[in-house]
Design an enzyme around this catalytic site. Structure first.
Site, PDB file in Angstrom:
ATOM      1  N   LYS A  62     -40.562  28.607 -25.369  1.00 35.61           N
ATOM      2  CA  LYS A  62     -39.705  27.573 -25.828  1.00 35.61           C
ATOM      3  C   LYS A  62     -40.475  26.208 -26.534  1.00 35.61           C
ATOM      4  O   LYS A  62     -41.428  25.941 -25.713  1.00 35.61           O
ATOM      5  CB  LYS A  62     -38.932  27.053 -24.640  1.00 35.61           C
ATOM      6  CG  LYS A  62     -37.764  27.968 -24.133  1.00 35.61           C
ATOM      7  CD  LYS A  62     -36.799  28.323 -25.397  1.00 35.61           C
ATOM      8  CE  LYS A  62     -35.877  29.397 -24.626  1.00 35.61           C
ATOM      9  NZ  LYS A  62     -34.750  29.662 -25.616  1.00 35.61           N
TER      10      LYS A  62
ATOM     11  N   GLU B 292     -34.775  41.270 -26.602  1.00 38.12           N
ATOM     12  CA  GLU B 292     -35.048  40.027 -25.737  1.00 38.12           C
ATOM     13  C   GLU B 292     -34.876  40.659 -24.069  1.00 38.12           C
ATOM     14  O   GLU B 292     -33.573  41.335 -23.813  1.00 38.12           O
ATOM     15  CB  GLU B 292     -34.205  38.699 -25.889  1.00 38.12           C
ATOM     16  CG  GLU B 292     -34.599  37.727 -24.929  1.00 38.12           C
ATOM     17  CD  GLU B 292     -34.052  36.506 -25.458  1.00 38.12           C
ATOM     18  OE1 GLU B 292     -34.541  35.482 -25.183  1.00 38.12           O
ATOM     19  OE2 GLU B 292     -32.813  36.413 -26.032  1.00 38.12           O
TER      20      GLU B 292
ATOM     21  N   GLU C 203     -27.541  33.832 -32.225  1.00 35.76           N
ATOM     22  CA  GLU C 203     -27.019  33.662 -30.807  1.00 35.76           C
ATOM     23  C   GLU C 203     -25.985  32.749 -30.824  1.00 35.76           C
ATOM     24  O   GLU C 203     -25.067  32.852 -30.158  1.00 35.76           O
ATOM     25  CB  GLU C 203     -27.996  33.235 -29.956  1.00 35.76           C
ATOM     26  CG  GLU C 203     -28.553  31.921 -29.797  1.00 35.76           C
ATOM     27  CD  GLU C 203     -29.766  31.774 -28.923  1.00 35.76           C
ATOM     28  OE1 GLU C 203     -29.328  30.735 -27.755  1.00 35.76           O
ATOM     29  OE2 GLU C 203     -30.857  32.127 -29.010  1.00 35.76           O
TER      30      GLU C 203
ATOM     31  N   GLY D 147     -33.856  29.019 -17.941  1.00 41.75           N
ATOM     32  CA  GLY D 147     -33.148  28.850 -18.951  1.00 41.75           C
ATOM     33  C   GLY D 147     -33.140  27.527 -20.012  1.00 41.75           C
ATOM     34  O   GLY D 147     -32.618  27.459 -20.861  1.00 41.75           O
TER      35      GLY D 147
ATOM     36  N   GLU E  49     -37.223  30.838 -33.836  1.00 37.26           N
ATOM     37  CA  GLU E  49     -36.132  31.019 -33.519  1.00 37.26           C
ATOM     38  C   GLU E  49     -35.259  29.621 -33.691  1.00 37.26           C
ATOM     39  O   GLU E  49     -35.619  28.757 -33.104  1.00 37.26           O
ATOM     40  CB  GLU E  49     -35.987  31.844 -32.317  1.00 37.26           C
ATOM     41  CG  GLU E  49     -34.615  32.300 -31.790  1.00 37.26           C
ATOM     42  CD  GLU E  49     -34.666  33.155 -30.598  1.00 37.26           C
ATOM     43  OE1 GLU E  49     -33.665  33.176 -29.816  1.00 37.26           O
ATOM     44  OE2 GLU E  49     -35.756  33.844 -30.427  1.00 37.26           O
TER      45      GLU E  49
ATOM     46  N   HIS F 161     -30.308  38.793 -29.098  1.00 34.16           N
ATOM     47  CA  HIS F 161     -30.468  37.811 -28.123  1.00 34.16           C
ATOM     48  C   HIS F 161     -29.972  38.279 -26.812  1.00 34.16           C
ATOM     49  O   HIS F 161     -28.759  39.163 -26.719  1.00 34.16           O
ATOM     50  CB  HIS F 161     -29.620  36.609 -28.557  1.00 34.16           C
ATOM     51  CG  HIS F 161     -29.553  35.506 -27.671  1.00 34.16           C
ATOM     52  ND1 HIS F 161     -28.125  35.294 -26.674  1.00 34.16           N
ATOM     53  CD2 HIS F 161     -30.472  34.896 -26.973  1.00 34.16           C
ATOM     54  CE1 HIS F 161     -28.168  34.414 -26.196  1.00 34.16           C
ATOM     55  NE2 HIS F 161     -29.944  34.014 -26.044  1.00 34.16           N
TER      56      HIS F 161
ATOM     57  N   ASP G 295     -25.735  38.803 -30.540  1.00 36.69           N
ATOM     58  CA  ASP G 295     -25.252  38.412 -29.487  1.00 36.69           C
ATOM     59  C   ASP G 295     -24.006  39.229 -28.769  1.00 36.69           C
ATOM     60  O   ASP G 295     -22.685  39.278 -29.770  1.00 36.69           O
ATOM     61  CB  ASP G 295     -25.095  37.078 -29.120  1.00 36.69           C
ATOM     62  CG  ASP G 295     -24.945  36.486 -27.685  1.00 36.69           C
ATOM     63  OD1 ASP G 295     -25.666  35.979 -27.190  1.00 36.69           O
ATOM     64  OD2 ASP G 295     -23.564  36.685 -27.330  1.00 36.69           O
TER      65      ASP G 295
ATOM     66  N   LYS H  34     -42.009  35.003 -25.786  1.00 36.43           N
ATOM     67  CA  LYS H  34     -41.479  33.966 -26.240  1.00 36.43           C
ATOM     68  C   LYS H  34     -41.801  32.834 -25.716  1.00 36.43           C
ATOM     69  O   LYS H  34     -41.596  32.737 -24.519  1.00 36.43           O
ATOM     70  CB  LYS H  34     -40.141  34.534 -26.671  1.00 36.43           C
ATOM     71  CG  LYS H  34     -39.477  33.299 -27.686  1.00 36.43           C
ATOM     72  CD  LYS H  34     -38.071  33.792 -28.177  1.00 36.43           C
ATOM     73  CE  LYS H  34     -36.952  33.823 -27.167  1.00 36.43           C
ATOM     74  NZ  LYS H  34     -35.654  34.278 -27.759  1.00 36.43           N
TER      75      LYS H  34
ATOM     76  N   ASP I  12     -39.232  29.425 -30.159  1.00 33.84           N
ATOM     77  CA  ASP I  12     -37.930  29.265 -29.955  1.00 33.84           C
ATOM     78  C   ASP I  12     -37.598  27.785 -29.889  1.00 33.84           C
ATOM     79  O   ASP I  12     -37.973  27.383 -28.871  1.00 33.84           O
ATOM     80  CB  ASP I  12     -37.083  29.913 -29.077  1.00 33.84           C
ATOM     81  CG  ASP I  12     -35.696  30.003 -29.099  1.00 33.84           C
ATOM     82  OD1 ASP I  12     -35.057  29.268 -29.996  1.00 33.84           O
ATOM     83  OD2 ASP I  12     -34.996  30.608 -28.271  1.00 33.84           O
TER      84      ASP I  12
ATOM     85  N   GLY J  42     -30.624  35.987 -23.561  1.00 31.58           N
ATOM     86  CA  GLY J  42     -31.080  35.110 -22.546  1.00 31.58           C
ATOM     87  C   GLY J  42     -29.756  34.646 -22.117  1.00 31.58           C
ATOM     88  O   GLY J  42     -29.253  33.446 -22.463  1.00 31.58           O
TER      89      GLY J  42
END
Length: 432
Positions: free
Chosen positions: A219, A383, A302, A23, A273, A352, A325, A217, A247, A354
């Site tokens: 980060k 996602e 999100e 995360g 994102e 979203h 979300d 995706k 993102d 995650g």
């Protein structure tokens, strides 16, 4: 049966995901995926389970907010609630004193989502249907009656919403059969958290490709040269034909976002994102306009507080992908409004998911969106993160990179009780 709500309990449940950097992103470097977990008990054997998602610290604050709302729920019958769900939504979101803490945003709205998620779960269980099927089987007028149109009628009226749903009746059963057979397309975020070392990225990408994943995706946002290196690594591994998204989790100012993403354009991301503050609608619009010639869209949502903010994002052409979300907005009720607005503005919904429980929840919403609203899969995907599903009694099922529709009654919110006890904060075994 009336299913009168006799009690509402809420617990602070936290998972130490920060230990392995699950995360992690440019702004949230050490998240412990957590939930304010709600159970509503009735005068029958049927219960409702709900949650809202947090990152660890502060979950106790959401728990306090849920307790503050509980008095508005206890004593009400499910029949009375769903008979005028719009009024019940407004009761929770617009209490004349507690709305000062929002209104319809922040901790109090997260708490509202947790309570409403539990009520929707209760309704679906009482009907013996998974939530997506409960929604799909509803008459369009009943769907519309669940939505609070206050503040959004300049973008979507009740009549327009009903017209959208009525037009989507054509082919609805065929789309439902398609979803039951094929599932809804997903993309994976699990391969490229910011804190993962390169060898882990490579192994996870290899494993994902072998399992049929084609959309990935990554980060970004902490360091430009490192972003280039990691994007090049991922693009090389997944090949030129597979889809890549990036993102930044709100890392940049507007001009910085435009410059930074322009320098990542060589890796052909479908979207950037959360490039800047989630509240900066005009900033997102400027970024969208600047990146359009590069073929890069903007995705966000999100941390978009409410249907009102989504309305303005859509009116300002500030996003090209709507990321609903299930726990940030006011549960199913408010997400219905956003999905219908997105359809009117011809912007695809790509939820979203995650976080703990978010995949379990949002799969129901996106199935409804395809079957009953958009009737379109072009540039649409949901996602998926491969974390913590084992803690739910009805975890998501992924086949060939598609969400397979849940079959068990409810909103897939119920957690395994032994997991709750083990991870309850601060007294659970994990935290002792």
């Amino acid at each position: 049966m009336m299913h009168r709500i006799m009690s509402l309990t809420v617990r602070d449940v936290r998972f130490p995901t920060s230990l392995e950097q699950h995360g992690s992103d440019a702004m949230h470097t050490d998240p412990d995926y957590s939930a304010a977990y709600v159970v509503v008990a009735t005068d029958t054997s049927v219960k409702g389970f709900g949650l809202t998602f947090t990152l660890g610290k502060g979950t106790d604050i959401v728990v306090c907010a849920v307790k503050a709302l509980s008095g508005l729920v206890i004593g009400k019958s499910l029949q009375d609630i769903v008979g005028d769900f719009r009024a019940f939504y407004r009761l929770l979101s617009s209490d004349s004193q507690m709305r000062w803490l929002g209104p319809e945003k922040g901790v109090i709205h997260l708490a509202t989502a947790a309570v409403l998620n539990a009520v929707w779960d209760l309704w679906a269980r009482a009907e013996g249907k998974p939530l997506w099927k409960l929604l799909v089987d509803m008459d369009p007028k009943q769907i519309v009656s669940c939505i609070d149109f206050r503040y959004i009628t300049d973008a979507l009226t009740e009549d327009e919403a009903l017209d959208i749903l009525m037009k989507a009746q054509k082919g609805k059963r065929q789309r439902e059969e398609q979803m039951l057979k094929e599932g809804y397309p997903a993309y994976t975020m699990s391969c490229a958290w910011l804190g993962y070392p390169d060898e882990q990225l490579k192994q996870l990408c290899t494993d994902a490709l072998q399992c049929g994943w084609t959309k990935f995706k990554v980060k970004v946002g902490a360091d430009l040269e490192d972003d280039k290196r990691r994007c090049r690594l991922i693009r090389t591994m997944i090949g030129p034909k597979n889809t890549l998204m990036i993102d930044a989790n709100q890392r940049w100012d507007v001009s910085e976002a435009i410059s930074w993403v322009s320098r990542l354009a060589e890796f052909r991301p479908l979207w950037i994102e959360e490039p800047t503050s989630p509240d900066d609608i005009l900033g997102h619009a400027a970024i969208s306009k600047a990146l359009a010639p590069l073929g890069i869209g903007v995705a966000t949502g999100e941390q978009c507080h409410s249907r009102v903010m989504f309305k303005q994002f859509l009116q300002a052409s500030a996003l090209q992908f709507v990321q609903i979300d299930s726990c940030r907005l006011g549960s199913v009720n408010e997400n219905l409004a956003v999905m219908l607005m997105a359809h009117k503005f011809k912007v695809p919904v790509c939820p979203h998911a995650g976080g703990v429980g978010l995949c379990e929840l949002v799969q129901h919403l996106i199935l409804f969106d395809y079957i009953c609203v958009s009737a379109d899969l072009n540039n649409r995907m949901c996602e998926y993160v491969d974390h913590l599903h084992e803690h739910f009694t009805c975890p998501v099922v992924i086949e060939n990179a598609h969400y397979m529709p849940p079959k068990s009654p409810g909103y897939s919110c119920e957690m395994v009780e032994s997991s709750v006890l083990k991870h309850q904060y601060p007294d659970g075994e994990v935290w002792k």
